[in-house]
Design a protein around this motif. Structure first.
Motif, mmCIF file in Angstrom:
data_model
loop_
_atom_site.group_PDB
_atom_site.id
_atom_site.type_symbol
_atom_site.label_atom_id
_atom_site.label_comp_id
_atom_site.label_asym_id
_atom_site.label_seq_id
_atom_site.Cartn_x
_atom_site.Cartn_y
_atom_site.Cartn_z
ATOM 1 N N GLN A 356 -3.852 10.118 -2.042
ATOM 2 C CA GLN A 356 -4.806 9.918 -0.962
ATOM 3 C C GLN A 356 -5.764 8.781 -1.277
ATOM 4 O O GLN A 356 -6.119 7.986 -0.409
ATOM 5 C CB GLN A 356 -5.573 11.208 -0.690
ATOM 6 N N ARG A 357 -6.193 8.709 -2.533
ATOM 7 C CA ARG A 357 -7.102 7.631 -2.907
ATOM 8 C C ARG A 357 -6.431 6.268 -2.738
ATOM 9 O O ARG A 357 -7.054 5.303 -2.300
ATOM 10 C CB ARG A 357 -7.564 7.812 -4.360
ATOM 11 N N THR A 358 -5.168 6.197 -3.097
ATOM 12 C CA THR A 358 -4.454 4.932 -2.988
ATOM 13 C C THR A 358 -4.256 4.550 -1.525
ATOM 14 O O THR A 358 -4.394 3.380 -1.162
ATOM 15 C CB THR A 358 -3.087 5.038 -3.697
ATOM 16 N N ILE A 359 -3.924 5.522 -0.679
ATOM 17 C CA ILE A 359 -3.762 5.244 0.750
ATOM 18 C C ILE A 359 -5.059 4.713 1.341
ATOM 19 O O ILE A 359 -5.066 3.725 2.093
ATOM 20 C CB ILE A 359 -3.299 6.508 1.499
ATOM 21 N N LYS A 361 -7.463 3.255 -0.255
ATOM 22 C CA LYS A 361 -7.752 1.956 -0.860
ATOM 23 C C LYS A 361 -6.983 0.847 -0.152
ATOM 24 O O LYS A 361 -7.525 -0.226 0.163
ATOM 25 C CB LYS A 361 -7.392 1.997 -2.344
ATOM 26 N N VAL A 362 -5.691 1.095 0.112
ATOM 27 C CA VAL A 362 -4.879 0.104 0.811
ATOM 28 C C VAL A 362 -5.352 -0.062 2.254
ATOM 29 O O VAL A 362 -5.481 -1.184 2.757
ATOM 30 C CB VAL A 362 -3.384 0.506 0.769
ATOM 31 N N ALA A 363 -5.621 1.046 2.943
ATOM 32 C CA ALA A 363 -6.081 0.977 4.333
ATOM 33 C C ALA A 363 -7.418 0.247 4.436
ATOM 34 O O ALA A 363 -7.659 -0.506 5.384
ATOM 35 C CB ALA A 363 -6.199 2.386 4.912
ATOM 36 N N THR A 364 -8.279 0.455 3.464
ATOM 37 C CA THR A 364 -9.577 -0.228 3.452
ATOM 38 C C THR A 364 -9.404 -1.736 3.384
ATOM 39 O O THR A 364 -10.039 -2.490 4.121
ATOM 40 C CB THR A 364 -10.409 0.252 2.250
ATOM 41 N N HIS A 388 -0.706 -10.183 -1.134
ATOM 42 C CA HIS A 388 -2.133 -10.476 -0.937
ATOM 43 C C HIS A 388 -2.966 -9.204 -1.070
ATOM 44 O O HIS A 388 -4.019 -9.220 -1.735
ATOM 45 C CB HIS A 388 -2.335 -11.100 0.439
ATOM 46 N N ILE A 389 -2.512 -8.119 -0.447
ATOM 47 C CA ILE A 389 -3.241 -6.851 -0.564
ATOM 48 C C ILE A 389 -3.215 -6.359 -2.005
ATOM 49 O O ILE A 389 -4.231 -5.881 -2.530
ATOM 50 C CB ILE A 389 -2.614 -5.792 0.372
ATOM 51 N N ALA A 390 -2.059 -6.463 -2.668
ATOM 52 C CA ALA A 390 -1.937 -5.997 -4.050
ATOM 53 C C ALA A 390 -2.897 -6.736 -4.971
ATOM 54 O O ALA A 390 -3.508 -6.129 -5.866
ATOM 55 C CB ALA A 390 -0.495 -6.174 -4.527
ATOM 56 N N GLU A 391 -3.050 -8.029 -4.767
ATOM 57 C CA GLU A 391 -3.964 -8.802 -5.611
ATOM 58 C C GLU A 391 -5.415 -8.415 -5.357
ATOM 59 O O GLU A 391 -6.222 -8.364 -6.294
ATOM 60 C CB GLU A 391 -3.762 -10.294 -5.348
ATOM 61 N N LYS A 392 -5.739 -8.132 -4.108
ATOM 62 C CA LYS A 392 -7.117 -7.773 -3.770
ATOM 63 C C LYS A 392 -7.526 -6.433 -4.377
ATOM 64 O O LYS A 392 -8.665 -6.276 -4.842
ATOM 65 C CB LYS A 392 -7.282 -7.731 -2.249
ATOM 66 N N ILE A 393 -6.624 -5.461 -4.358
ATOM 67 C CA ILE A 393 -6.975 -4.128 -4.862
ATOM 68 C C ILE A 393 -6.496 -3.917 -6.292
ATOM 69 O O ILE A 393 -6.623 -2.821 -6.834
ATOM 70 C CB ILE A 393 -6.394 -3.025 -3.948
ATOM 71 N N GLU A 394 -5.912 -4.962 -6.894
ATOM 72 C CA GLU A 394 -5.485 -4.939 -8.298
ATOM 73 C C GLU A 394 -4.458 -3.836 -8.552
ATOM 74 O O GLU A 394 -4.602 -3.023 -9.467
ATOM 75 C CB GLU A 394 -6.693 -4.788 -9.223
#
Length: 504
Positions: A356-359, A361-364, A388-394
């Motif tokens: 849930q935290r990951t979902i 984080k990605v949705a944010t 791009h999303i992966a780099e932003k949220i590491e």
């Protein structure tokens, strides 16, 4: 060169796919409804897993009311590389209760820069609370099929051998209402005369819905015209020449039907009121609504993001039952089995929480990148990639891909699959920011919808208009996007709008 045995020491790194790691990866790809089934299966296998609140003699033990431990606050990539032994000591779920918001957006005041809506346990649910609304889906009864609907009517008007043949005819009618069998072959198989089969087919074609049992579109429309008492010689010739109607050959049709322009337009208008797929009115199964996994709402200029916990049960570790079983376990095998169940239960609770935290984080990050879409619409959708999303949220790109698979986001503009927000880009002709493919499609649709029926836009003209809007796009790309939108060529649209104008 001499061959001889020897011992070497080598150091290397490798990723071992433990069962827990495989389970955590699997959880990321599941939708909420799929996850509910998965949790139910795990509860059946593990006696220490339970749903709902659990009370003990010594005090309340309710995981859904307690936040995660520090270890549970790791990123998704970290948990995928964490072993079960490390997680076992950190999954007591005795943490800060302020880490979570309430079960619904109406009670939540989190935002992008604040605590984002998570429930007490990793899969907490407001649906289990007292006073919940009734589940209307469970009240649905099995929907009658087209075959059952026709057989009920046939049984009332036919009997004996006629009903037997009618049953075989009805069994060969597809879901759209068309007969998919050769009558001669059917007659030979049933050992009856072809004339009798045709007579019984005529009876079947009188059943509801009108037009069912036809062998092609022309016969289907003819049956509906007869039912409406509009099947005169002119209408018969029109139905026999549907290929000319599709081509828009109106002058030729007027000569064939022997009518003037007004009568022809009236007949065409009548045909448009008929159903080309009458069988679809009956049966077909209940429509499955898309259940969103994430809710997005804006309040006071701030975005609220929350996982839809209503579709998930609360998963808890029943420590009271564990204590009872532990006191009764005497042999080593029983103790090992019990400890393994506890470790698996703890790991599942932690993995669900991290999912849930990951979902969220990605949705944010998606909301941050596509904020203009949520405020102004699809024309402002930006090009976006998983990397791009992966780099932003590491996180790793594969983790983002799994999170966005089979997940849906609900906002004021509707419900969208998370993959919808990842689109390729069209370069700007002015050197500005690139536009997403979906944004370009929306502009193409708007231009075609607003075109003058007397001045239909060709693909070349669309290219010119789009370039004037700042899109550097080729003609073949415009044609591809237009076809993806289900819009015909300029010639097809000209014929269609000419027919619509004359029918009006």
């Amino acid at each position: 060169m001499a061959l001889a045995p020897r011992l070497d020491l080598r150091q290397s790194q490798s990723l071992v796919m433990t069962p827990q790691l495989q389970q955590a990866i699997k959880l990321l790809t599941l939708s909420n409804l799929e996850l509910e089934t998965f949790i139910s299966d795990e509860i059946e296998k593990n006696p220490l897993l339970d749903t709902g609140d659990i009370s003990t003699e010594s005090g309340e033990v309710s995981e859904n009311e307690n936040g995660p431990s520090e270890a549970a606050a790791q990123g998704s990539d970290e948990i995928l590389s964490t072993g079960p032994a490390e997680s076992e000591s950190t999954l007591d779920m005795q943490g800060d209760t302020d880490s979570f918001s309430n079960n619904s957006l109406s009670d939540s005041d989190g935002a992008l820069d604040g605590q984002l809506g998570l429930n007490g346990s990793s899969s907490g649910s407001g649906a289990a609370a007292s006073g919940e609304a009734p589940d209307f889906e469970n009240m649905l009864v099995a929907e009658i099929t087209l075959t059952d609907h026709l057989m009920d009517q046939a049984g009332a008007v036919l009997s004996g051998m006629d009903l037997f043949v009618a049953q075989h005819i009805i069994d060969q009618i597809d879901e759209c209402g068309y007969l998919q069998a050769d009558l001669l072959e059917l007659a030979q198989r049933l050992n009856v005369g072809l004339v009798d089969v045709e007579r019984i087919l005529d009876s079947v074609q009188t059943l509801d819905p009108v037009g069912v049992g036809a062998r092609d579109l022309a016969e289907c429309l003819a049956l509906q015209a007869k039912d409406a008492d509009r099947y005169d010689p002119a209408m018969e010739r029109l139905i026999d020449n549907l290929d000319l109607l599709a081509k828009g050959a109106l002058p030729q049709l007027k000569r064939i039907c022997g009518v003037d322009n007004e009568d022809l337009m009236d007949m065409i208008s009548e045909l448009r009121n008929y159903d080309p797929k009458p069988g679809c009115k009956i049966g077909g199964g209940a429509v499955q609504a898309v259940v969103p996994d994430v809710f997005i709402a804006e309040r006071a200029g701030r975005w609220i993001i929350e996982v839809n916990s209503a579709t998930l049960p609360k998963v808890l570790v029943n420590r009271t039952y564990y204590s009872e079983l532990k006191d009764g376990a005497q042999d080593k095998e029983s103790k090992d089995w019990l400890n393994e169940c506890l470790a698996d239960a703890n790991w599942l609770v932690k993995a669900l929480d991290q999912r849930q935290r990951t979902i969220v984080k990605v949705a944010t990050e998606i909301v941050k990148q596509q904020e203009e879409f949520f405020r102004k619409g699809v024309a402002h959708l930006r090009p976006l990639t998983l990397r791009h999303i992966a780099e932003k949220i590491e996180m790793h790109e594969s983790t983002v891909s799994r999170v966005t698979s089979n997940k849906y986001l609900s906002c004021s503009r509707g419900t969208f699959e998370l993959k919808y927000f990842f689109t390729s880009g069209i370069q700007s002709s002015t050197g500005g920011e690139a536009a997403s493919a979906e944004a370009v499609k929306s502009h193409i649709k708007a231009l075609i919808d607003d075109e003058d029926p007397k001045k239909i836009l060709s693909d070349d003209k669309l290219v010119t208009l789009l370039q004037a809007k700042g899109f550097d796009i080729a003609r073949r790309t415009v044609a591809k996007y237009r076809e993806a939108l289900g819009m015909g060529s300029s010639v097809q649209r000209r014929r269609q709008k000419a027919l619509e104008g004359k029918a009006a």
